[in-house]
Design a protein around this motif. Structure first.
Motif, PDB file in Angstrom:
ATOM      1  N   LEU A 136       0.631  -1.132   0.087  1.00 11.39           N
ATOM      2  CA  LEU A 136      -0.106  -0.059  -0.033  1.00 11.39           C
ATOM      3  C   LEU A 136       1.047   1.242   0.015  1.00 11.39           C
ATOM      4  N   GLU A 149      -1.590   1.225  -7.983  1.00  6.20           N
ATOM      5  CA  GLU A 149      -1.486   1.360  -6.576  1.00  6.20           C
ATOM      6  C   GLU A 149      -2.830   1.730  -5.877  1.00  6.20           C
ATOM      7  N   SER A 150      -2.503   1.219  -4.451  1.00  5.97           N
ATOM      8  CA  SER A 150      -3.683   1.513  -3.529  1.00  5.97           C
ATOM      9  C   SER A 150      -3.170   2.331  -2.490  1.00  5.97           C
ATOM     10  N   CYS A 151      -3.913   3.420  -2.022  1.00  5.89           N
ATOM     11  CA  CYS A 151      -3.519   4.032  -0.860  1.00  5.89           C
ATOM     12  C   CYS A 151      -3.906   3.346   0.550  1.00  5.89           C
ATOM     13  N   ARG A 183     -18.574   1.273  -3.625  1.00 12.91           N
ATOM     14  CA  ARG A 183     -17.489   1.055  -4.915  1.00 12.91           C
ATOM     15  C   ARG A 183     -18.129   1.270  -6.182  1.00 12.91           C
ATOM     16  N   TYR A 244      -8.179   8.816  -2.769  1.00 14.75           N
ATOM     17  CA  TYR A 244      -8.617   7.484  -2.731  1.00 14.75           C
ATOM     18  C   TYR A 244      -9.293   6.975  -3.956  1.00 14.75           C
ATOM     19  N   PHE A 247     -11.629   3.943  -7.899  1.00 12.37           N
ATOM     20  CA  PHE A 247     -11.053   2.618  -7.758  1.00 12.37           C
ATOM     21  C   PHE A 247     -11.327   2.002  -9.079  1.00 12.37           C
ATOM     22  N   GLN A 250      -7.638  -2.186  -8.495  1.00  9.35           N
ATOM     23  CA  GLN A 250      -6.355  -2.164  -8.081  1.00  9.35           C
ATOM     24  C   GLN A 250      -6.311  -3.114  -6.880  1.00  9.35           C
ATOM     25  N   ASN A 252      -5.319  -5.064  -3.299  1.00  9.30           N
ATOM     26  CA  ASN A 252      -5.486  -4.522  -1.878  1.00  9.30           C
ATOM     27  C   ASN A 252      -6.000  -3.082  -1.670  1.00  9.30           C
ATOM     28  N   TYR A 253      -7.249  -2.734  -2.648  1.00  7.12           N
ATOM     29  CA  TYR A 253      -7.800  -1.526  -2.347  1.00  7.12           C
ATOM     30  C   TYR A 253      -8.481  -1.640  -1.149  1.00  7.12           C
ATOM     31  N   THR A 255     -11.534   0.535   0.961  1.00 12.80           N
ATOM     32  CA  THR A 255     -12.523   1.531   0.679  1.00 12.80           C
ATOM     33  C   THR A 255     -12.482   2.577   2.140  1.00 12.80           C
TER      34      THR A 255
END
Length: 300
Positions: A136, A149-151, A183, A244, A247, A250, A252-253, A255
């Protein structure tokens, strides 16, 4: 007619069920097995082999066409061209037990560990994936992230009142309710222009409006609910940062969400609560529950 021209036929004696069954399985006179000769069985077996082979071939071709035209990571129809649409729904956690699947009531007794345990455990289960930090990115407004990429959503930034160590306030009768946007693939929040801010937006949001956030607000639905709901706090803030979104499936996203802390709701009174999300491209319709979510809170 002469007597010599009359033919007499002998009637066979009635056969037993077992004799009839044996003759059906194998008839030595006609050489039939289960009512069919060897040639008849061969023909029907060949027919069904060809028939089912054609069916298998047909559906195999259909599946191949399906997988060729559909991307497993990206939907073909998105936003306005999809059935979901381009306005995300709003939902809350913890949800009532499955046996009350149609209920929207959060009901528990203060100091009753067995009753508050369900609600706090439900939130703990929901937040478990947020404990993972590998893969992350630490996002902020000063950095950019790649589409894949996920935040990271930092739980440490949430006030201790809405932490798992405090059982999210349910033991003390000051519950925290998690509010999130559902989502929608490729959806990004659109900020309000200075002239398009809704008149019914809460005054504190109007005064401090920042176009870099999607805001969440909760209030009692009716005058009695508003007087009984008590003071409310939002953690980590009342807004969800825009970085964020979107969506795009990606890995490992997580919410993003807002914890709504009901600090002192009136005891033994059913409170109807509505929470709204605020962005220029979030449609709001109370009747159809667009852009908002409703639930009831009862603390005994």
């Amino acid at each position: 007619m002469a007597e010599k021209d009359i033919q007499y036929y002998e009637t066979q004696e009635d056969k037993t069920k077992w004799q009839s069954t044996k003759e059906f399985i194998w008839n030595p006179r006609t050489r039939q097995f289960c009512g069919r000769t060897g040639i008849s069985w061969a023909k029907i077996i060949i027919f069904y082999i060809i028939y089912y082979a054609c069916l298998v071939a047909f559906w195999t071709v259909m599946l191949l066409v399906f997988y060729v035209t559909v991307d497993s990571n990206h939907p073909k129809w998105k936003l306005d061209s999809s059935k979901i649409g381009s306005s995300p729904g709003v939902s809350y956690r913890p949800s009532p037990p499955e046996k009350n699947v149609d209920s929207t009531l959060i009901w528990f007794r203060r100091g009753n560990a067995s009753e508050s345990k369900y609600w706090s455990d439900s939130l703990k289960d929901f937040l478990e994936p947020y404990q993972v930090e590998e893969g992350l990115k630490e996002c902020d407004f000063g950095s950019t992230r790649k589409p894949e990429e996920s935040c990271r959503f930092n739980l440490n930034s949430i006030d201790n009142s809405c932490s798992s160590s405090q059982n999210f306030g349910y033991d003390m009768g000051h519950p925290c309710v998690l509010i999130k946007l559902n989502r929608i693939f490729d959806w990004e929040p659109k900020p309000y222009d200075s002239d398009s801010i809704p008149q019914n937006m809460p005054e504190n949001l109007k005064n401090d409006y920042n176009s870099s956030y999607v805001y969440i607000s909760c209030e009692g639905e009716n005058p009695a609910d508003k007087s009984n709901i008590g003071p409310i706090s939002y953690y980590p803030s009342q807004g969800i940062p825009n970085y964020y979104f979107p969506f795009t499936n990606q890995p490992n996203y997580l919410t993003p969400f807002v914890f709504v802390h009901f600090q002192n709701p009136t005891i033994s009174v059913l409170i109807n609560i509505e929470c709204k999300a605020w962005a220029a491209n979030i449609k709001y319709n109370k009747k159809e529950r667009l852009g908002s979510v409703h639930f009831e809170l009862l603390v005994d």
